[in-house]
Design an enzyme around this catalytic site. Sequence first.
Site, PDB file in Angstrom:
ATOM      1  N   THR A  99       0.824  -1.217   0.000  1.00  0.00           N
ATOM      2  CA  THR A  99       0.000   0.000   0.000  1.00  0.00           C
ATOM      3  C   THR A  99       0.855   1.263   0.000  1.00  0.00           C
ATOM      4  O   THR A  99       1.993   1.246   0.501  1.00  0.00           O
ATOM      5  CB  THR A  99      -0.911  -0.011   1.259  1.00  0.00           C
ATOM      6  OG1 THR A  99      -1.425   1.301   1.486  1.00  0.00           O
ATOM      7  CG2 THR A  99      -0.147  -0.419   2.515  1.00  0.00           C
ATOM      8  N   ASP A 100       0.290   2.344  -0.505  1.00  0.00           N
ATOM      9  CA  ASP A 100       0.998   3.644  -0.457  1.00  0.00           C
ATOM     10  C   ASP A 100       1.152   4.130   0.988  1.00  0.00           C
ATOM     11  O   ASP A 100       1.963   5.017   1.265  1.00  0.00           O
ATOM     12  CB  ASP A 100       0.268   4.705  -1.301  1.00  0.00           C
ATOM     13  CG  ASP A 100      -1.156   5.012  -0.845  1.00  0.00           C
ATOM     14  OD1 ASP A 100      -1.669   4.328   0.074  1.00  0.00           O
ATOM     15  OD2 ASP A 100      -1.772   5.946  -1.407  1.00  0.00           O
ATOM     16  N   GLU A 101       0.376   3.536   1.919  1.00  0.00           N
ATOM     17  CA  GLU A 101       0.415   4.009   3.306  1.00  0.00           C
ATOM     18  C   GLU A 101       1.773   3.755   3.967  1.00  0.00           C
ATOM     19  O   GLU A 101       2.084   4.348   4.992  1.00  0.00           O
ATOM     20  CB  GLU A 101      -0.712   3.367   4.126  1.00  0.00           C
ATOM     21  CG  GLU A 101      -2.071   3.661   3.515  1.00  0.00           C
ATOM     22  CD  GLU A 101      -3.242   3.467   4.461  1.00  0.00           C
ATOM     23  OE1 GLU A 101      -3.050   3.509   5.687  1.00  0.00           O
ATOM     24  OE2 GLU A 101      -4.353   3.279   3.952  1.00  0.00           O
TER      25      GLU A 101
ATOM     26  N   TYR B  66      -1.411  -0.627  11.169  1.00  0.00           N
ATOM     27  CA  TYR B  66      -1.675  -1.234   9.857  1.00  0.00           C
ATOM     28  C   TYR B  66      -0.516  -0.927   8.911  1.00  0.00           C
ATOM     29  O   TYR B  66       0.117  -1.846   8.368  1.00  0.00           O
ATOM     30  CB  TYR B  66      -2.992  -0.719   9.257  1.00  0.00           C
ATOM     31  CG  TYR B  66      -3.119  -1.009   7.761  1.00  0.00           C
ATOM     32  CD1 TYR B  66      -3.218  -2.318   7.293  1.00  0.00           C
ATOM     33  CD2 TYR B  66      -3.124   0.021   6.820  1.00  0.00           C
ATOM     34  CE1 TYR B  66      -3.309  -2.590   5.929  1.00  0.00           C
ATOM     35  CE2 TYR B  66      -3.222  -0.238   5.452  1.00  0.00           C
ATOM     36  CZ  TYR B  66      -3.312  -1.546   5.014  1.00  0.00           C
ATOM     37  OH  TYR B  66      -3.391  -1.820   3.659  1.00  0.00           O
TER      38      TYR B  66
ATOM     39  N   LYS C 206       2.379  -3.473   7.294  1.00  0.00           N
ATOM     40  CA  LYS C 206       2.567  -3.646   5.848  1.00  0.00           C
ATOM     41  C   LYS C 206       3.998  -3.262   5.451  1.00  0.00           C
ATOM     42  O   LYS C 206       4.616  -3.919   4.609  1.00  0.00           O
ATOM     43  CB  LYS C 206       1.556  -2.787   5.063  1.00  0.00           C
ATOM     44  CG  LYS C 206       0.109  -3.192   5.215  1.00  0.00           C
ATOM     45  CD  LYS C 206      -0.242  -4.549   4.649  1.00  0.00           C
ATOM     46  CE  LYS C 206      -0.222  -4.607   3.144  1.00  0.00           C
ATOM     47  NZ  LYS C 206      -0.706  -5.933   2.644  1.00  0.00           N
TER      48      LYS C 206
ATOM     49  N   PRO D 116     -20.427   9.843   8.636  1.00  0.00           N
ATOM     50  CA  PRO D 116     -19.418  10.348   9.569  1.00  0.00           C
ATOM     51  C   PRO D 116     -18.103  10.707   8.862  1.00  0.00           C
ATOM     52  O   PRO D 116     -17.536   9.880   8.149  1.00  0.00           O
ATOM     53  CB  PRO D 116     -19.210   9.169  10.536  1.00  0.00           C
ATOM     54  CG  PRO D 116     -19.617   7.956   9.760  1.00  0.00           C
ATOM     55  CD  PRO D 116     -20.593   8.375   8.716  1.00  0.00           C
TER      56      PRO D 116
ATOM     57  N   HIS E  57      -3.764  10.128  12.294  1.00  0.00           N
ATOM     58  CA  HIS E  57      -4.406  10.209  10.978  1.00  0.00           C
ATOM     59  C   HIS E  57      -3.505  10.942   9.984  1.00  0.00           C
ATOM     60  O   HIS E  57      -3.216  12.125  10.160  1.00  0.00           O
ATOM     61  CB  HIS E  57      -5.744  10.948  11.124  1.00  0.00           C
ATOM     62  CG  HIS E  57      -6.706  10.669  10.025  1.00  0.00           C
ATOM     63  ND1 HIS E  57      -8.036  10.958  10.119  1.00  0.00           N
ATOM     64  CD2 HIS E  57      -6.538  10.114   8.798  1.00  0.00           C
ATOM     65  CE1 HIS E  57      -8.652  10.606   9.007  1.00  0.00           C
ATOM     66  NE2 HIS E  57      -7.744  10.099   8.188  1.00  0.00           N
TER      67      HIS E  57
HETATM   68  N1  NAD Z   1      -8.427  -1.604  -0.112  1.00  0.00           N
HETATM   69  C1  NAD Z   1      -7.492  -0.720  -0.398  1.00  0.00           C
HETATM   70  O1  NAD Z   1      -7.779   0.455  -0.639  1.00  0.00           O
HETATM   71  C2  NAD Z   1      -6.038  -1.141  -0.443  1.00  0.00           C
HETATM   72  C3  NAD Z   1      -5.096  -0.224  -0.934  1.00  0.00           C
HETATM   73  C4  NAD Z   1      -3.756  -0.621  -1.027  1.00  0.00           C
HETATM   74  C5  NAD Z   1      -3.393  -1.894  -0.642  1.00  0.00           C
HETATM   75  N2  NAD Z   1      -4.323  -2.758  -0.139  1.00  0.00           N
HETATM   76  C6  NAD Z   1      -3.874  -4.108   0.249  1.00  0.00           C
HETATM   77  O2  NAD Z   1      -4.547  -5.014  -0.620  1.00  0.00           O
HETATM   78  C7  NAD Z   1      -4.796  -6.240   0.057  1.00  0.00           C
HETATM   79  C8  NAD Z   1      -6.259  -6.592  -0.045  1.00  0.00           C
HETATM   80  O3  NAD Z   1      -7.014  -5.524   0.532  1.00  0.00           O
HETATM   81  P1  NAD Z   1      -8.604  -5.600   0.574  1.00  0.00           P
HETATM   82  O4  NAD Z   1      -9.096  -4.213   0.653  1.00  0.00           O
HETATM   83  O5  NAD Z   1      -9.088  -6.517  -0.469  1.00  0.00           O
HETATM   84  O6  NAD Z   1      -8.782  -6.286   2.017  1.00  0.00           O
HETATM   85  P2  NAD Z   1     -10.023  -7.054   2.638  1.00  0.00           P
HETATM   86  O7  NAD Z   1      -9.970  -6.758   4.091  1.00  0.00           O
HETATM   87  O8  NAD Z   1     -11.267  -6.769   1.871  1.00  0.00           O
HETATM   88  O9  NAD Z   1      -9.686  -8.599   2.383  1.00  0.00           O
HETATM   89  C9  NAD Z   1      -8.687  -9.277   3.083  1.00  0.00           C
HETATM   90  C10 NAD Z   1      -8.903 -10.773   2.869  1.00  0.00           C
HETATM   91  O10 NAD Z   1      -7.833 -11.472   3.544  1.00  0.00           O
HETATM   92  C11 NAD Z   1      -8.392 -12.544   4.294  1.00  0.00           C
HETATM   93  N3  NAD Z   1      -7.501 -12.785   5.446  1.00  0.00           N
HETATM   94  C12 NAD Z   1      -7.262 -11.968   6.499  1.00  0.00           C
HETATM   95  N4  NAD Z   1      -6.391 -12.549   7.352  1.00  0.00           N
HETATM   96  C13 NAD Z   1      -6.061 -13.757   6.800  1.00  0.00           C
HETATM   97  C14 NAD Z   1      -5.192 -14.795   7.199  1.00  0.00           C
HETATM   98  N5  NAD Z   1      -4.494 -14.733   8.341  1.00  0.00           N
HETATM   99  N6  NAD Z   1      -5.088 -15.886   6.398  1.00  0.00           N
HETATM  100  C15 NAD Z   1      -5.801 -15.972   5.241  1.00  0.00           C
HETATM  101  N7  NAD Z   1      -6.649 -15.008   4.822  1.00  0.00           N
HETATM  102  C16 NAD Z   1      -6.772 -13.910   5.593  1.00  0.00           C
HETATM  103  C17 NAD Z   1      -9.772 -12.062   4.719  1.00  0.00           C
HETATM  104  O11 NAD Z   1     -10.621 -13.150   5.064  1.00  0.00           O
HETATM  105  C18 NAD Z   1     -10.212 -11.305   3.469  1.00  0.00           C
HETATM  106  O12 NAD Z   1     -10.833 -12.179   2.564  1.00  0.00           O
HETATM  107  C19 NAD Z   1      -4.300  -6.045   1.496  1.00  0.00           C
HETATM  108  O13 NAD Z   1      -3.040  -6.626   1.603  1.00  0.00           O
HETATM  109  C20 NAD Z   1      -4.225  -4.531   1.660  1.00  0.00           C
HETATM  110  O14 NAD Z   1      -3.214  -4.191   2.573  1.00  0.00           O
HETATM  111  C21 NAD Z   1      -5.630  -2.416  -0.028  1.00  0.00           C
END
Ligand code: NAD
Length: 330
Positions: free
Chosen positions: A121-123, A145, A149, A200, A271
């Site tokens: 992530t960009d975070e 978080y 990451k 919110p 934040h």
């Molecule tokens: N959503 C965003 O805006 C965003 C942006 C940048 C990066 N990401 C990264 O992309 C990835 C997916 O994000 P998302 O938004 O789809 O997340 P999400 O929370 O919707 O999905 C996460 C999935 O991982 C599974 N999971 C969690 N812990 C687990 C474990 N210990 N073993 C197996 N499965 C497990 C959950 O059941 C879920 O299906 C993450 O790694 C997140 O850090 C997300």
Amino acid sequence: MNIVVTGGAGFIGSNFIKYIFKRYPEYKILNIDKLTYAGNLENLKEIEKNPNYKFLKKDICNKDLEEFLDGYDVIINFAAESHVDRAIYGPEEFLKTDIFGTFNLLEIAKKKNIKFIQISTDEVYGSIEEGSFDENSPLNPSNPYSSSKASADLITISYFKTYKVPTNIIRSCNNYGPNQYPEKFIPLMITNAIENKKLPIYGDGLYRREWIYVIDNCKAIDLVLHKGKEGEIYNVSSEFSIPNIEIAKKILNLLGKDESLIEFVKDRPGHDRRYSIKCEKIKKLGWHIETDFEKGIELTVKWYIENKNWWRIIKESPQFITHYKKTYNL
Ligand SMILES: NC(=O)c1ccc[n+]([C@@H]2O[C@H](COP(=O)([O-])OP(=O)(O)OC[C@H]3O[C@@H](n4cnc5c(N)ncnc54)[C@H](O)[C@@H]3O)[C@@H](O)[C@H]2O)c1
């Protein structure tokens, strides 16, 4: 190609699996997901009977995973605890899954000599007042978080440097689109507005993020999967940023609702004010944005209007309600 997707029942992972089967129907995918509160097999209904698809309910921290992973070419690790608000009051699961889980998968990739793609992530770069981070910028995460990451990214880099595991890291900006769990900003705004509930908004509402329609991110991951140079990190962003308050207004406007539904709430600790990343490297691989924010937000609002059953079940669950009250001090 034989692909292991972890976290494929979540938002981005499920969109990615559906995207891959549309584009490469002959590919085989094993989806490993623990099915936490964020995992939902409904997201994969349309492909669950595909003979090239397999599902395994397992934790990525599980040491015996190895025995299921013979004959695969690549592991793409989407699995994570992914919600910043939850990380603030319960960091332990984030450290376990996001750090130890990534390590466990890297060990398997090392033993079986397969490619590993970490979805980051960009975070991890932290906040930036002006300008944008590139892939060489230092990591400066602010909350449990983003720091978990960032730790996973560092471990991934070390497995490339030390053990020559072929890795890539993809750091994308905020995603939005269909099947995103409604605790996240955009689906929360849309579903609350549909239900005529308050929207919110933290602090002064001027926190800015860059936003990418999830399918554009899936296309970037596809490109890295096929053309990514070993050991490289790729930023992925629309490079379009917008303050939270403007997003809320846009959504209300699309739904024909009044701006009086907006409610400013106490800010969360740590934040980050603004995220911004440059993504010249992924553009050089041939990637570009195809869905701009205007189009993407319209598509997303339409999806949540047409799929009320999907999100109502989630929002009515005790698990969601408890989290919502805790987050917004209700
Ligand atoms: N959503 C965003 O805006 C965003 C942006 C940048 C990066 N990401 C990264 O992309 C990835 C997916 O994000 P998302 O938004 O789809 O997340 P999400 O929370 O919707 O999905 C996460 C999935 O991982 C599974 N999971 C969690 N812990 C687990 C474990 N210990 N073993 C197996 N499965 C497990 C959950 O059941 C879920 O299906 C993450 O790694 C997140 O850090 C997300």
